[in-house]
Design an enzyme around this catalytic site. Structure first.
Site, PDB file in Angstrom:
ATOM      1  N   GLU A 302       1.159   8.559  -3.187  1.00  0.00           N
ATOM      2  CA  GLU A 302       0.766   9.519  -4.460  1.00  0.00           C
ATOM      3  C   GLU A 302       1.712  10.130  -5.131  1.00  0.00           C
ATOM      4  O   GLU A 302       1.678  10.356  -6.688  1.00  0.00           O
ATOM      5  CB  GLU A 302      -0.037  10.794  -4.009  1.00  0.00           C
ATOM      6  N   ASP A 492     -12.847   7.108  -2.821  1.00  0.00           N
ATOM      7  CA  ASP A 492     -14.075   6.684  -1.870  1.00  0.00           C
ATOM      8  C   ASP A 492     -15.312   7.791  -2.206  1.00  0.00           C
ATOM      9  O   ASP A 492     -14.988   8.732  -3.011  1.00  0.00           O
ATOM     10  CB  ASP A 492     -13.683   6.789  -0.217  1.00  0.00           C
TER      11      ASP A 492
END
Length: 714
Positions: A302, A492
């Protein structure tokens, strides 16, 4: 004879293990002939657990940091710093880090009360931790909760160590105060839940062979382990963590707290008498004094795109993490990958705020989509956050409460409105507004892979996303009074196949989130020449955008006049610039009051030729007349239509809900239906649309930025 032999042996072990206590701190990289000693940090979760110790201490100084009062002084001949951290893993981690970073403690003792889990552990017994575990860390699946050890220092076992020497002193001291038959050594299980359930107690026994359960110990031990600071965790049992635990706790918590405090005082007697060395925690570096925007992520993937894009000028290691210092798109920044979960994110957020001059914190990364309309690769900007796993485990299941929130009634943790709006606008620029959402983000130490759990998060909190760190970062920032924004790209849908979807998308989602942060830094690094628009103003990011893009200028070299009205000529000139100032072939504007030499002349020629604007019946355009809200909506509507944008959005908007709907000009009805329905223009109040009211320059800047993001998404 046995008791006498045991006490003699214990004394010999304390003397021998004094050496290992000094070595433990030295392992942090503190070498040299003359190692300075630090005070002993003594932490509790509640005031009642610390009161007896504070009263017995010769206090030399008190200091308020992030809402916590730190008491410096001498207790039983030992230099100490005492502090009540607050209840739960997040507050405990933040406070422990501050003890290490600010006071350079040579060791930490965590004292207080707990629920007895071991069959032989009774109320008012004492448990000294040999290691700790976060029992609530794992995955919520369609089949229920599955624990994993990823929150532990040892990820195979999930266990977090303590210092053997300091814990041995704690054990011997407890035996002295209570008698050996009431003192136990073993695993203490920590979670953000008060345990009041026989079945849950059995799980803690079976999974971890735990002797006690509480809500902070593993958090303090994990932070101490990150910084290689000796730590001991000791708890006196106020209850048996069973179905009547709340009642038993209420009856015993004062006596149990005082008992634990008595053991700590006995520990200090031993430390003073045996001259136990407490080498001070390492002072990494002088505090960085450049005001910076801090950027935090949980995982390295990230942060990688941001580190790669930044001009890194310095790297500083604090604890086990590297802080990258430099510039990103012109903004002074410090970046760090904190680690997964609430404890590590709280720890390294506190370390960041204690070691750097931070002007705002941005937490970036990925999450699971919870809102029905939030899809994979969409972005959610937090308007507030909540710890969804904080509450009580009862015989009837988990019962959430809001005590972990800044607002304990709602459980919500705030973010900074200005910084979050910059994040929202940046996300709209990168993704288009249709893929950007604003709302509650739910945080817990569980990866969510369960449709039923998603429904709970929707029902309880109206959450749009779920993840494992955001509320922790926001809570620490709120403690320190630091502006904070939380932004997450969805990897997701937090459903039964979330792990597979996450594995496929996490790199792309991480990079998307990083792109939004980079866009934010462009805005934050923008220097406006205007004295009447500040970084904290509600319209700053939009004014900065329209100014940087050349769409709007100032009313003078030093003023923007955000409250000033906007004229029809100015609006048309702005749209013309947005369109790239295309060449016009018309020789005349066609309006009697628009001179060919006026700054807006070409814009009027272009806009009227595309039927974006029209004039009045008398043949005038009235370029210097203040534009009304409905006129602005109509012009933007026609501009969007001329550029092939979808103008059907909001056609069914019920303008009848506004009390002044009858004052809307007939020509403007479709435009206002579209503008209001798409969120481009809102009412001036919940009940009033004010179509004939004038738009200010600040409002126009906001509307134009929204418009660009909305039409870019079509």
């Amino acid at each position: 004879m046995n008791r006498l032999f045991k006490k003699t042996l214990s004394l010999m072990l304390v003397i021998v293990m004094t050496v290992s206590l000094g070595v433990s701190a030295a392992a942090a990289g503190q070498t040299g002939a003359a190692q300075a000693e630090g005070p002993l940090g003594i932490v509790s979760a509640m005031s009642v657990e610390l009161n007896a110790l504070v009263e017995a201490t010769k206090i030399s100084k008190t200091e308020e940091i992030a809402g916590n009062t730190f008491y410096e002084g001498v207790l039983n001949g030992v230099d100490v710093v005492l502090v009540k951290a607050g209840i739960g893993k997040v507050l405990a981690a933040s406070c422990a880090e501050t003890l290490i970073d600010t006071y350079h403690v040579g060791g930490i003792v965590f004292t207080g009360i707990a629920g007895g889990v071991g069959d032989d552990v009774n109320v008012m017994d004492m448990v000294i931790a040999t290691e700790l575990v976060q029992h609530d860390y794992g995955t919520e699946t369609n089949s229920g909760f599955e624990w994993n050890g990823e929150a532990g220092s040892n990820q195979e076992t999930g266990m977090i160590p303590v210092d053997e020497s300091l814990s041995k002193i704690a054990y011997d001291s407890a035996c002295t105060v209570l008698g050996a038959e009431k003192v136990h050594q073993g695993v203490i299980a920590t979670g953000d839940q008060f345990i009041s359930s026989e079945s849950y107690v059995k799980e803690l026994q079976t999974k971890f062979n735990a002797l006690a359960c509480e809500m902070e110990g593993a958090s303090v031990a994990r932070v101490a382990d990150e910084f290689h600071v000796p730590c001991a965790i000791l708890r006196c049992m106020s209850d048996k963590a069973d179905g009547i635990a709340h009642d038993t706790y209420a009856f015993n918590y004062t006596e149990a707290s005082n008992t634990s405090a008595s053991v700590v005082k006995e520990m200090l007697n031993t430390i003073a008498k045996d001259r136990v060395a407490l080498p001070a925690a390492k002072d990494v570096a002088a505090k960085d004094t450049t005001p910076r925007t801090a950027i935090i992520s949980a995982m390295s993937v990230e942060l990688k795109a941001l580190v790669d894009a930044a001009d890194i000028q310095k790297e500083t290691v604090i604890g086990s993490k590297t802080y990258y210092v430099g510039k990103l798109n012109g903004e002074d920044v410090v970046l760090v990958q904190a680690g997964v979960g609430k404890v590590l994110s709280a720890n390294y957020t506190a370390a960041l705020l204690n070691n750097f001059t931070v002007k705002g914190v941005v937490f970036t990364g990925i999450a699971g989509g919870v809102g029905d309309d939030v899809n994979v690769m969409d972005m959610v900007i937090g308007t507030s956050l909540v710890q969804h796993d904080y509450g009580t485990e009862t015989n009837n299941g988990f019962v959430w409460n809001g005590e972990a929130g800044s607002n304990q009634e709602t459980g919500m943790i705030p973010v900074d409105g200005t910084l979050s709006k910059i994040a929202y606008n940046a996300a709209c620029d990168v993704l288009g507004s249709a893929k950007v959402h604003q709302g509650v983000i739910a945080t817990g130490d569980q990866f969510i892979s369960s449709e039923s759990y998603v429904k709970e998060l929707q029902t309880k909190f109206d959450a749009l996303a779920c993840e494992m760190e955001g509320a922790s970062v926001a809570r620490v920032c709120d403690q320190f009074g630091m502006p904070c924004a939380i932004l997450r790209c969805m990897s997701d849908k937090a459903d039964g196949i979330a792990h597979d979807t996450y594995a496929f998308n996490y790199t792309e989602a991480s990079n998307t989130s990083a792109s939004v942060v980079q866009e934010m830094m462009k805005t934050l690094s923008t220097t406006l020449p205007f004295t009447d628009v500040k970084n904290t103003d509600w319209c700053f990011s939009e004014v900065a955008r329209v100014y940087a893009d050349g769409i709007m200028g100032g009313t003078s070299n030093t003023t923007f006049s955000p409250a000033g009205t906007l004229t029809r000529g100015q609006v048309v000139a702005m749209l013309y610039r947005m369109a790239g100032s295309p060449a016009v072939t018309a020789n005349t504007t066609g309006f009697s009051d628009v001179d060919n030499g006026a700054y807006y002349a070409d814009a009027v020629k272009w806009a009227s030729g595309k039927e974006i604007v029209g004039g009045y019946a008398d043949g005038t355009f009235a370029p210097n007349r203040a534009i009304t809200r409905e006129q602005l909506a109509a012009i933007l509507y026609r501009y969007a239509k001329a550029n092939g944008a979808d103008i059907s959005v909001g056609e069914d908007t019920n303008l009848l809900s506004y009390k002044d709907f009858q004052s809307v000009g007939q020509y403007a009805v479709p435009a206002l239906q579209w503008a209001v329905g798409s969120g481009l223009i809102g009412g001036t109040t919940n009940a009033m649309l004010s179509p004939k009211g004038t738009a200010t320059r600040a409002q126009a800047a906001v509307i134009l930025v929204r418009f660009v993001g909305m039409t870019a998404a079509k």
